[in-house]
Design an enzyme around this catalytic site. Structure first.
Site, PDB file in Angstrom:
ATOM      1  N   GLN A 105     -17.048  65.814 -69.893  1.00  0.00           N
ATOM      2  CA  GLN A 105     -17.409  64.562 -69.005  1.00  0.00           C
ATOM      3  C   GLN A 105     -18.531  65.289 -67.808  1.00  0.00           C
ATOM      4  O   GLN A 105     -18.144  66.345 -67.396  1.00  0.00           O
ATOM      5  CB  GLN A 105     -16.196  64.080 -68.368  1.00  0.00           C
ATOM      6  CG  GLN A 105     -16.508  62.970 -67.353  1.00  0.00           C
ATOM      7  CD  GLN A 105     -17.139  61.697 -68.089  1.00  0.00           C
ATOM      8  OE1 GLN A 105     -16.510  61.243 -69.347  1.00  0.00           O
ATOM      9  NE2 GLN A 105     -18.171  60.912 -67.562  1.00  0.00           N
TER      10      GLN A 105
ATOM     11  N   LYS B 110     -11.815  56.289 -72.365  1.00  0.00           N
ATOM     12  CA  LYS B 110     -12.073  56.863 -73.418  1.00  0.00           C
ATOM     13  C   LYS B 110     -10.757  57.273 -74.538  1.00  0.00           C
ATOM     14  O   LYS B 110     -10.697  56.879 -75.566  1.00  0.00           O
ATOM     15  CB  LYS B 110     -13.085  58.186 -73.473  1.00  0.00           C
ATOM     16  CG  LYS B 110     -14.501  57.507 -72.822  1.00  0.00           C
ATOM     17  CD  LYS B 110     -15.227  58.884 -72.557  1.00  0.00           C
ATOM     18  CE  LYS B 110     -16.706  58.484 -72.059  1.00  0.00           C
ATOM     19  NZ  LYS B 110     -17.391  59.641 -71.276  1.00  0.00           N
TER      20      LYS B 110
ATOM     21  N   ASP C  51     -21.505  63.444 -77.996  1.00  0.00           N
ATOM     22  CA  ASP C  51     -22.735  62.734 -76.963  1.00  0.00           C
ATOM     23  C   ASP C  51     -23.817  62.859 -77.309  1.00  0.00           C
ATOM     24  O   ASP C  51     -24.810  62.260 -76.771  1.00  0.00           O
ATOM     25  CB  ASP C  51     -22.168  63.458 -75.875  1.00  0.00           C
ATOM     26  CG  ASP C  51     -21.492  62.587 -74.659  1.00  0.00           C
ATOM     27  OD1 ASP C  51     -21.320  61.538 -74.856  1.00  0.00           O
ATOM     28  OD2 ASP C  51     -20.945  63.313 -73.782  1.00  0.00           O
TER      29      ASP C  51
END
Ligand code: NAD
Length: 297
Positions: A98, A54, A121
């Site tokens: 994460q 990422k 997200d």
């Protein structure tokens, strides 16, 4: 029949290129780069790979990348303090924590602490609620990537029967919401669904997000259906000691019957990071008060 292969890798590369162009235009207009922060707690090897990838993709797209790697013994309070600091940082447009987090942390509490305007997200309840009622917000990257592939392949999805297998907050539920917003007739199947093969046989669109290697068989697929395989499962490979990745769909069997299918790897997987960058760019425009045309990406 042999299904057309839906090339998610190529689609994602094009999307990333487009995001990169818009990110450079953003920098000119805003006088700063769009910024994406990724927080990793602990040393889970798969998470480390994702976070590295990422960070690299963020820089390649011309955005600023902020990485926060915290030791596994970090307290929940200390993690929340890092998130608050990122919420307040004007250089940070998007925040991604994460998952999974270590077991001493409450994931929902951590997600709830991320500012909904930086929740790229799309996991915050505010963004889940916006999706449910049809308001603009951030949509989870993997299902949004699946919808992009479906619309690219099929054009209008209106009136099609869609079956989503899996009901997680990250994939299954938002996937079903997105298909509903495209006017599909949506069925959500899960571990308690009776006669799953029969349910899947009615589908013009099948989205498999289960996490069970090659569970969906070729004879479950309606001829000509479009199959989106979200699953990523590591199984023993042909050579001893080697492993390979397979999806939740028996690719060889389904490809004989389907109209189109995503491969694993190279289908849905590459879309997730490309959509994350897209969401970060959208966040940057909103945070800077700049217009981004609804159809720009
Ligand atoms: P999850 O474990 O949270 O959810 C799995 C879902 O499958 C559950 O809702 C469960 O009800 C359902 N299920 C389990 N067994 C079943 C059965 N026998 N029949 C029908 N349904 C059953 O998983 P998740 O986070 O939604 O991920 C699903 C898969 O997608 C995993 O393989 C994961 O690695 C993969 N994934 C891929 C990406 C990507 O970028 N491509 C992103 C997220 C997840």
């Amino acid at each position: 029949m042999t299904a057309a292969v839906i090339d998610g890798k190529a689609f994602a590369a094009t999307l990333r290129g487009h995001v990169g162009e818009l990110a450079r235009a953003f920098e000119t207009k805003a006088g700063r780069k769009a910024g994406l922060a990724v927080v990793l707690v602990g040393e889970d090897p798969a998470s480390q790979v994702y976070v590295r990838s990422k960070g690299k993709s963020t820089l390649e797209a011309g955005m600023a990348s902020f990485e926060h790697k915290l030791p596994v013994e970090t307290s929940e309070a200390d993690l929340l303090a890092v998130v608050e600091q990122l919420n307040a940082d004007p250089a940070v447009d998007g925040i991604l924590v994460q998952l999974p987090l270590p077991s001493h942390m409450d994931e929902q509490k951590v997600i709830a602490t991320i500012s909904p305007d930086k929740d790229v997200d799309g996991f915050h309840v505010i963004n889940a609620g916006r999706l449910a009622v049809g308001l603009p917000g951030f949509v989870p990257c993997t299902p949004l990537g699946c919808i992009m592939l479906l619309k690219d392949r099929l054009g209008s999805l209106s009136g099609l029967n869609a079956v989503v297998i899996g009901r997680s907050n990250i994939v299954g539920k938002p996937m079903a919401q997105l298909l509903l917003s495209e006017s599909c007739t949506v069925t959500i199947a899960h571990s308690r669904t009776k006669d799953l093969p029969d349910v899947v046989r009615r589908a013009d669109i099948v989205v498999a997000a289960v996490g069970r290697a090659e569970m969906v068989k070729g004879d479950w697929i309606k001829p000509g259906a479009t199959v989106i395989d979200v699953g990523i499962n590591r199984v023993p490979g042909a050579e001893p000691g080697k492993t390979k990745l397979v999806g939740d769909v028996d690719y060889a069997g389904a490809a004989q019957v389907a109209g189109a299918i995503t491969p694993v790897p190279g289908g849905v997987g590459p879309m997730t990071i490309a959509v994350l960058l897209r969401n970060a760019l959208v966040a940057a425009h909103r945070n800077a008060g700049l217009e981004l045309a609804a159809d720009a990406i």
